[in-house]
Design an enzyme around this catalytic site. Sequence first.
Site, PDB file in Angstrom:
ATOM      1  N   THR A 101      43.355  49.404  49.887  1.00 41.61           N
ATOM      2  CA  THR A 101      43.240  50.450  50.859  1.00 41.61           C
ATOM      3  C   THR A 101      41.651  50.807  50.893  1.00 41.61           C
ATOM      4  OG1 THR A 101      43.818  51.947  49.208  1.00 41.61           O
ATOM      5  CG2 THR A 101      45.360  51.206  50.902  1.00 41.61           C
ATOM      6  N   GLY A 139      38.454  39.377  34.358  1.00 36.79           N
ATOM      7  CA  GLY A 139      39.267  38.308  35.166  1.00 36.79           C
ATOM      8  C   GLY A 139      40.791  39.016  35.216  1.00 36.79           C
ATOM      9  N   ALA A 140      40.790  40.092  34.750  1.00 35.45           N
ATOM     10  CA  ALA A 140      42.195  40.488  34.619  1.00 35.45           C
ATOM     11  C   ALA A 140      42.634  41.689  35.794  1.00 35.45           C
ATOM     12  CB  ALA A 140      42.431  41.279  33.425  1.00 35.45           C
ATOM     13  N   SER A 177      36.181  44.955  35.147  1.00 31.45           N
ATOM     14  CA  SER A 177      35.259  44.683  34.118  1.00 31.45           C
ATOM     15  C   SER A 177      33.510  44.531  34.706  1.00 31.45           C
ATOM     16  CB  SER A 177      35.464  43.107  33.376  1.00 31.45           C
ATOM     17  OG  SER A 177      35.463  42.329  34.328  1.00 31.45           O
ATOM     18  N   ASP A 179      36.461  50.892  42.441  1.00 32.00           N
ATOM     19  CA  ASP A 179      36.327  50.607  41.027  1.00 32.00           C
ATOM     20  C   ASP A 179      35.214  51.289  40.429  1.00 32.00           C
ATOM     21  OD1 ASP A 179      38.500  48.774  41.761  1.00 32.00           O
ATOM     22  OD2 ASP A 179      37.116  47.097  41.617  1.00 32.00           O
ATOM     23  N   TYR A 226      39.617  37.229  49.391  1.00 29.47           N
ATOM     24  CA  TYR A 226      39.625  38.530  49.289  1.00 29.47           C
ATOM     25  C   TYR A 226      38.673  38.984  50.668  1.00 29.47           C
ATOM     26  CZ  TYR A 226      38.148  43.330  47.643  1.00 29.47           C
ATOM     27  OH  TYR A 226      38.076  44.601  47.791  1.00 29.47           O
TER      28      TYR A 226
END
Length: 387
Positions: free
Chosen positions: A38, A125-126, A130, A175, A227
């Site tokens: 979003t 990568g989780a 990061s 993020d 993405y």
Amino acid sequence: MSEAVAGAVAERFEELYGAGPQGVWAAPGRVNLIGEHTDYNDGFVMPFALPHIAVAAVSRREDGVLRLHSADIEGGVVELRLDDLVPESDRAWTAYPAGVVWALREAGHPVTGADIHLTSSVPSGAGLSSSAAIEVVVALALNDLYELGLRRWQLARLCQRAENVYVGAPTGIMDQTASACCEAGHALFLDTRDLSQKQIPFDLAAEGMRLLVVDTQVKHAHSDGEYGKRRAGCEKGAALLGVDALRDVPYAELDAALERLGDEEEVRRLVRHVVTEDERVEKVVALLESGDTRAIGPVLVAGHASLRDDFRISCPELDLVVDTALAVGALGARMTGGGFGGSAIVLAEAADVDTITKAVQEAFAAAGFTAPRVFEAVPSAGARRLN
């Protein structure tokens, strides 16, 4: 704990560069409670910071040189000239800190160089941001050392620009804002259009609950094409509906909007997810503010179904976490992050944590998947100076 980490990072910096750093800073990874995909649609998100942090020891330089070292990646010190920093020229880990320096300088801030040593406990990568943690810790350090006077939301914007333009990953603002602005014991209700924020108390332990993160060990990368395809599809949907962003499609008018999209089936699915997800964020905020925390569980489950079926960014491992956790009594579960791997979150009664963890681990083993990493997510502090 923070003091010990800061001391060790400062000591390693001195070994690398011959003198102690001018300071040590930290910035966390994040988990998104609700509000997925979003943020680049001007919508609502609700992340909180993890206790896992990127830590940077940093000193200023005046000679136009940037020196970078990571404790987590093999190799020596990487030396770059600031005048040579060019968007999308770097495909290594160094693109993230170098991109921040580039973005600061491009915005007119007088950054003349730095020595930086980094380490991070945020799983890579989780789907736990990061990269944003590295960007924000570098930005905060340079803001302090160069006395730039930038506010946290401004640092987040510059870090997003570094990731979008320098790294070449079309991510939204969530993020970096979460890493820069979250507070311990709270989730951050963020309007990504105007960056207005509200800290929502989120203390699960006090209510006898826990939130688990299950890292599926399936690596994902935002700079991969899927993405970008979703983002382009959302922008197409907004254009076809004649709105600035999908945020502007009212939930009450969703059915009519979908009808107007006709046979654009893929765009219809993307639009449906974004509009319903914004509604879910507002629902979770209302439930938390009313003290009905357990009732957010079904909203998380509905979010997962939407990401799986409409946005189509789940994977067998993420679906297995959600299905298994719910089957053995979890209050709610969903994938979190950009998708195509990464992590899922599980809301559970404290007494059920061991049962759920064991069931998920056994399900992964039975399916022949790599063993997942399971840990508790505790809403933690945002970016800060350690010393």
